[in-house]
Design a protein around this motif. Structure first.
Motif, PDB file in Angstrom:
ATOM      1  N   ARG A   1      37.687  -5.706  85.843  1.00 38.65           N
ATOM      2  CA  ARG A   1      36.656  -5.040  85.397  1.00 38.65           C
ATOM      3  C   ARG A   1      35.664  -4.146  86.225  1.00 38.65           C
ATOM      4  NH1 ARG A   1      35.727 -11.033  85.993  1.00 38.65           N
ATOM      5  NH2 ARG A   1      34.783 -11.458  87.782  1.00 38.65           N
ATOM      6  N   ARG A   2      34.711  -3.475  85.764  1.00 35.26           N
ATOM      7  CA  ARG A   2      34.161  -2.478  86.468  1.00 35.26           C
ATOM      8  C   ARG A   2      32.919  -2.325  85.913  1.00 35.26           C
ATOM      9  NH1 ARG A   2      35.881  -0.209  91.206  1.00 35.26           N
ATOM     10  NH2 ARG A   2      35.337   2.122  91.180  1.00 35.26           N
ATOM     11  N   GLY A   3      31.832  -2.341  86.919  1.00 36.20           N
ATOM     12  CA  GLY A   3      30.344  -2.219  86.626  1.00 36.20           C
ATOM     13  C   GLY A   3      29.944  -0.913  87.076  1.00 36.20           C
ATOM     14  N   TYR A   4      29.025  -0.243  86.519  1.00 36.16           N
ATOM     15  CA  TYR A   4      28.322   0.974  86.636  1.00 36.16           C
ATOM     16  C   TYR A   4      26.666   0.917  86.509  1.00 36.16           C
ATOM     17  CZ  TYR A   4      32.963   2.881  86.343  1.00 36.16           C
ATOM     18  OH  TYR A   4      34.517   3.192  86.313  1.00 36.16           O
ATOM     19  N   LEU A   5      26.110   1.348  87.440  1.00 35.73           N
ATOM     20  CA  LEU A   5      24.711   1.641  87.289  1.00 35.73           C
ATOM     21  C   LEU A   5      23.966   2.958  87.302  1.00 35.73           C
ATOM     22  CD1 LEU A   5      21.746   0.119  87.294  1.00 35.73           C
ATOM     23  CD2 LEU A   5      21.799   0.176  89.814  1.00 35.73           C
ATOM     24  N   LEU A   6      23.623   3.358  86.509  1.00 33.53           N
ATOM     25  CA  LEU A   6      22.951   4.751  86.472  1.00 33.53           C
ATOM     26  C   LEU A   6      21.448   4.788  86.615  1.00 33.53           C
ATOM     27  CD1 LEU A   6      25.084   6.714  83.402  1.00 33.53           C
ATOM     28  CD2 LEU A   6      25.641   6.096  86.034  1.00 33.53           C
ATOM     29  N   HIS A   7      21.169   5.187  87.482  1.00 33.27           N
ATOM     30  CA  HIS A   7      19.468   5.167  88.022  1.00 33.27           C
ATOM     31  C   HIS A   7      18.868   6.356  88.131  1.00 33.27           C
ATOM     32  CE1 HIS A   7      19.598   5.750  92.106  1.00 33.27           C
ATOM     33  NE2 HIS A   7      20.956   5.478  92.124  1.00 33.27           N
ATOM     34  N   GLY A   8      17.640   6.541  87.634  1.00 35.10           N
ATOM     35  CA  GLY A   8      16.810   7.765  87.893  1.00 35.10           C
ATOM     36  C   GLY A   8      15.628   7.861  86.741  1.00 35.10           C
ATOM     37  N   PRO A   9      14.730   8.552  86.781  1.00 32.93           N
ATOM     38  CA  PRO A   9      13.634   8.776  86.007  1.00 32.93           C
ATOM     39  C   PRO A   9      13.904   8.582  84.384  1.00 32.93           C
ATOM     40  CG  PRO A   9      13.982  10.997  86.959  1.00 32.93           C
ATOM     41  CD  PRO A   9      15.121   9.813  87.635  1.00 32.93           C
ATOM     42  N   PRO A  10      13.018   8.588  83.804  1.00 35.43           N
ATOM     43  CA  PRO A  10      12.880   8.583  82.247  1.00 35.43           C
ATOM     44  C   PRO A  10      13.243   9.930  81.658  1.00 35.43           C
ATOM     45  CG  PRO A  10      11.045   7.292  82.574  1.00 35.43           C
ATOM     46  CD  PRO A  10      11.635   7.866  84.011  1.00 35.43           C
ATOM     47  N   GLY A  11      14.500  10.092  80.687  1.00 35.05           N
ATOM     48  CA  GLY A  11      14.565  11.478  80.263  1.00 35.05           C
ATOM     49  C   GLY A  11      15.724  12.080  81.082  1.00 35.05           C
ATOM     50  N   SER A  12      16.170  11.599  82.204  1.00 39.53           N
ATOM     51  CA  SER A  12      17.330  12.469  82.661  1.00 39.53           C
ATOM     52  C   SER A  12      18.736  12.183  82.043  1.00 39.53           C
ATOM     53  CB  SER A  12      17.356  11.697  84.181  1.00 39.53           C
ATOM     54  OG  SER A  12      17.782  10.439  84.080  1.00 39.53           O
ATOM     55  N   GLY A  13      19.052  11.541  80.998  1.00 39.42           N
ATOM     56  CA  GLY A  13      20.082  11.594  80.249  1.00 39.42           C
ATOM     57  C   GLY A  13      20.962  10.641  80.620  1.00 39.42           C
ATOM     58  N   LYS A  14      20.670   9.363  81.224  1.00 34.98           N
ATOM     59  CA  LYS A  14      21.596   8.193  81.496  1.00 34.98           C
ATOM     60  C   LYS A  14      22.293   7.852  80.247  1.00 34.98           C
ATOM     61  CE  LYS A  14      18.374   6.048  83.407  1.00 34.98           C
ATOM     62  NZ  LYS A  14      17.105   7.200  83.196  1.00 34.98           N
ATOM     63  N   THR A  15      21.516   7.364  79.210  1.00 34.88           N
ATOM     64  CA  THR A  15      22.018   6.710  78.027  1.00 34.88           C
ATOM     65  C   THR A  15      22.867   7.658  77.314  1.00 34.88           C
ATOM     66  OG1 THR A  15      20.255   5.300  77.856  1.00 34.88           O
ATOM     67  CG2 THR A  15      21.660   5.521  76.040  1.00 34.88           C
ATOM     68  N   SER A  16      22.385   8.815  77.033  1.00 32.82           N
ATOM     69  CA  SER A  16      22.970  10.161  76.404  1.00 32.82           C
ATOM     70  C   SER A  16      24.454  10.204  76.939  1.00 32.82           C
ATOM     71  CB  SER A  16      22.001  11.400  76.443  1.00 32.82           C
ATOM     72  OG  SER A  16      21.142  11.209  75.752  1.00 32.82           O
TER      73      SER A  16
ATOM     74  N   ILE B   1      34.099  -3.259  80.860  1.00 29.58           N
ATOM     75  CA  ILE B   1      33.419  -2.197  81.449  1.00 29.58           C
ATOM     76  C   ILE B   1      31.989  -2.164  81.203  1.00 29.58           C
ATOM     77  CG2 ILE B   1      33.064   0.110  81.823  1.00 29.58           C
ATOM     78  CD1 ILE B   1      36.045   0.804  81.183  1.00 29.58           C
ATOM     79  N   VAL B   2      31.123  -2.610  82.061  1.00 28.66           N
ATOM     80  CA  VAL B   2      29.684  -2.713  81.889  1.00 28.66           C
ATOM     81  C   VAL B   2      28.751  -1.605  82.673  1.00 28.66           C
ATOM     82  CG1 VAL B   2      27.511  -4.317  82.478  1.00 28.66           C
ATOM     83  CG2 VAL B   2      29.966  -5.257  81.944  1.00 28.66           C
ATOM     84  N   PHE B   3      28.054  -0.986  81.646  1.00 31.24           N
ATOM     85  CA  PHE B   3      27.070   0.135  82.118  1.00 31.24           C
ATOM     86  C   PHE B   3      25.734  -0.551  82.362  1.00 31.24           C
ATOM     87  CE2 PHE B   3      30.587   3.116  81.266  1.00 31.24           C
ATOM     88  CZ  PHE B   3      30.463   4.229  82.128  1.00 31.24           C
ATOM     89  N   MET B   4      24.919  -0.477  83.096  1.00 30.51           N
ATOM     90  CA  MET B   4      23.646  -0.562  83.306  1.00 30.51           C
ATOM     91  C   MET B   4      22.660   0.460  83.695  1.00 30.51           C
ATOM     92  SD  MET B   4      23.705  -4.334  85.194  1.00 30.51           S
ATOM     93  CE  MET B   4      24.614  -3.899  86.721  1.00 30.51           C
ATOM     94  N   THR B   5      21.776   0.424  83.116  1.00 34.63           N
ATOM     95  CA  THR B   5      20.602   1.815  83.389  1.00 34.63           C
ATOM     96  C   THR B   5      19.291   1.320  84.146  1.00 34.63           C
ATOM     97  OG1 THR B   5      19.827   1.967  81.043  1.00 34.63           O
ATOM     98  CG2 THR B   5      21.725   3.112  81.576  1.00 34.63           C
ATOM     99  N   THR B   6      18.489   1.915  84.747  1.00 38.95           N
ATOM    100  CA  THR B   6      17.363   1.599  85.288  1.00 38.95           C
ATOM    101  C   THR B   6      16.624   2.788  85.612  1.00 38.95           C
ATOM    102  OG1 THR B   6      16.120   0.339  87.046  1.00 38.95           O
ATOM    103  CG2 THR B   6      18.109   1.239  87.703  1.00 38.95           C
TER     104      THR B   6
END
Length: 446
Positions: free
Chosen positions: A242-257, A341-346
């Motif tokens: 299994r694999r875990g990813y964290l994409l962090h950054g300000p709102p509107g930077s394109g993480k979810t997209s 595969i888990v993606f988390m955003t913050t």
């Protein structure tokens, strides 16, 4: 003469008058009735064949979709080998909620509970859809449903063909599209209609960011056997796949997209998990993460808001039953699943507990920041390049100006999000966008 003889034997017989004769007639009729039932059952078993599909099987939805497709197709366009009509219908409503707040609903009429008849490749079939309302599925709360198809035994080979056709129709409707699923109880169900896949290059991230994430995901998917070999060599060498990813950054930077575009590029679906959902507890969370559909990403957005100070509360003040320790155990504890595969955003990585983002739970931590000069230039040329309304040389000159503006503003401590730039480009011309972009920068002025 015969009548008089019968009346003499029956009417003058003292045993018959005492009731033994009537009892014998009753016994004879009962034996005859049971014989007819047994004979019809035997005949039915020899001449008919029955197929049962319950709503826990994926073929259940495929078959209902196939029925709805053939029922709603105009007679002149419907294949002559298929015929279906029903006067007992049920409605299924699919609601799609868009990121801008708007929504749309699509209604689909399907065969309701009852008995229906259909003709497939020249063979008549009886279809019964039964719903058990007195007992519900324990976790999801949905009623148990069963579809039973009955046809002549000689036509039993049509069942696999029909199911294969229903499967192909369902797969064709999702081909080239991204399926979003959400949790219903302990089940993952499609949310809205499948969406068109977004090209990966359409999400503009800073130099090397997109390639870094994509290469890591592809490398993980290609090393399935590597993980399996180390799990069998020794217990001490067993590494969970299994694999875990964290994409962090300000709102509107394109993480979810970007996550959506990456899922489309890999032909994966997305399972959207809301930790604030009412009724979600530790056991349900572990079950959902351990039983995610194949070829799917599990996406947990704004994880900083979910467990701020290790308490998970929704916007209306409802406190979820999911505990922080339960969430950690679902990610990599004894009860956690494999092949995931888990993606988390913050938006605020500094608010996350170190226990959540340690290696093993988050294997790759990537900053997706506000627009850099290179990003702004790339996005501008993709919006206005190739247009007949503006010359390519003008586009490149304006892109140079925009790149210089972003670099200068960043030097003064001011930032602009990719979402703000995209909104500006959508509603403005190229020249106007460059002239007015300074108004969208935020932050302190040095």
């Amino acid at each position: 003469m015969k009548t008089e003889l019968f009346n003499g034997l029956v009417g003058d017989n003292p045993y018959f008058q005492a009731g033994f004769g009537l009892m014998g007639v009753g016994v004879g009729l009962t034996v005859l009735r049971q014989g007819l039932i047994l004979g019809s059952t035997t005949l039915r078993r020899r001449l008919l064949v029955t197929l049962e599909v319950n709503n826990k099987d994926r073929a259940y939805e495929w078959f209902l979709t196939w029925l709805a497709h053939n029922a709603n197709t105009a007679p002149q366009k419907r294949a002559t080998s298929r015929w279906f009509r029903s006067h007992q219908l049920s409605v299924e409503t699919a609601v799609e909620q868009r990121s801008n707040g708007s929504s749309s609903a699509i209604f689909r009429l399907v065969a309701g509970p009852g008995t229906h008849w259909l003709r497939y490749q020249g063979a008549w079939m009886q279809m019964k859809r039964e719903r058990e309302t007195r007992s519900m599925q324990l976790m999801s709360g949905n009623p148990w449903e069963t579809i039973t198809l009955t046809t002549l035994s000689r036509d039993r080979d049509l069942f696999p063909r029909l199911l294969a056709e229903a499967r192909d129709l369902a797969m064709k409707s999702q081909q080239g599209k991204l399926v979003i699923r959400t949790a219903w109880g302990i089940e993952w169900r499609p949310f809205g209609q499948p969406r068109q896949k977004r090209p990966l290059h359409s999400v503009v991230l800073d130099t090397g960011v997109s390639e870094k994430i994509e290469q890591d995901v592809r490398a993980f998917l290609q090393r399935r056997q590597w993980y399996a070999d180390r799990a069998t060599l020794s217990v001490d060498l067993g590494i969970p796949y299994r694999r875990g990813y964290l994409l962090h950054g300000p709102p509107g930077s394109g993480k979810t997209s970007y996550i959506q575009a990456l899922a489309g590029a890999l032909s994966y679906d997305i399972c959207l998990l809301n930790l604030s959902e009412r009724g979600l507890a530790d056991d349900k969370l572990i079950h959902l993460l351990s039983n995610a559909p194949e070829r799917s990403f599990i996406l947990i957005e704004d994880v900083d808001a979910a467990f701020n100070k290790r308490v998970q509360t929704s916007e209306d003040g409802y406190q979820s039953s999911v505990t922080f320790s339960g969430f950690l155990n679902a990610l990599d504890g004894v009860a956690s699943g494999e092949e995931r595969i888990v993606f988390m955003t913050t938006n605020h990585i500094e608010k996350l507990d170190p226990a959540l983002i340690r290696p093993g739970r988050v294997d790759l931590n990537v900053l997706v920041d506000d627009a850099s000069p290179t990003q702004a230039r790339t996005l501008f040329t993709r919006f206005y390049g190739g247009s007949d309304d503006i010359h390519p040389d003008v586009v490149h000159r304006l892109a140079d100006q925009l790149e210089d503006i972003v670099a200068a503003e960043m030097g003064n401590g001011r930032r602009i999000s990719m979402a703000a730039l995209q909104g500006l480009f959508i509603r403005s011309g190229a020249v106007e966008a460059v002239e007015s972009c300074r108004n969208l920068f935020v932050g302190k002025q040095v």
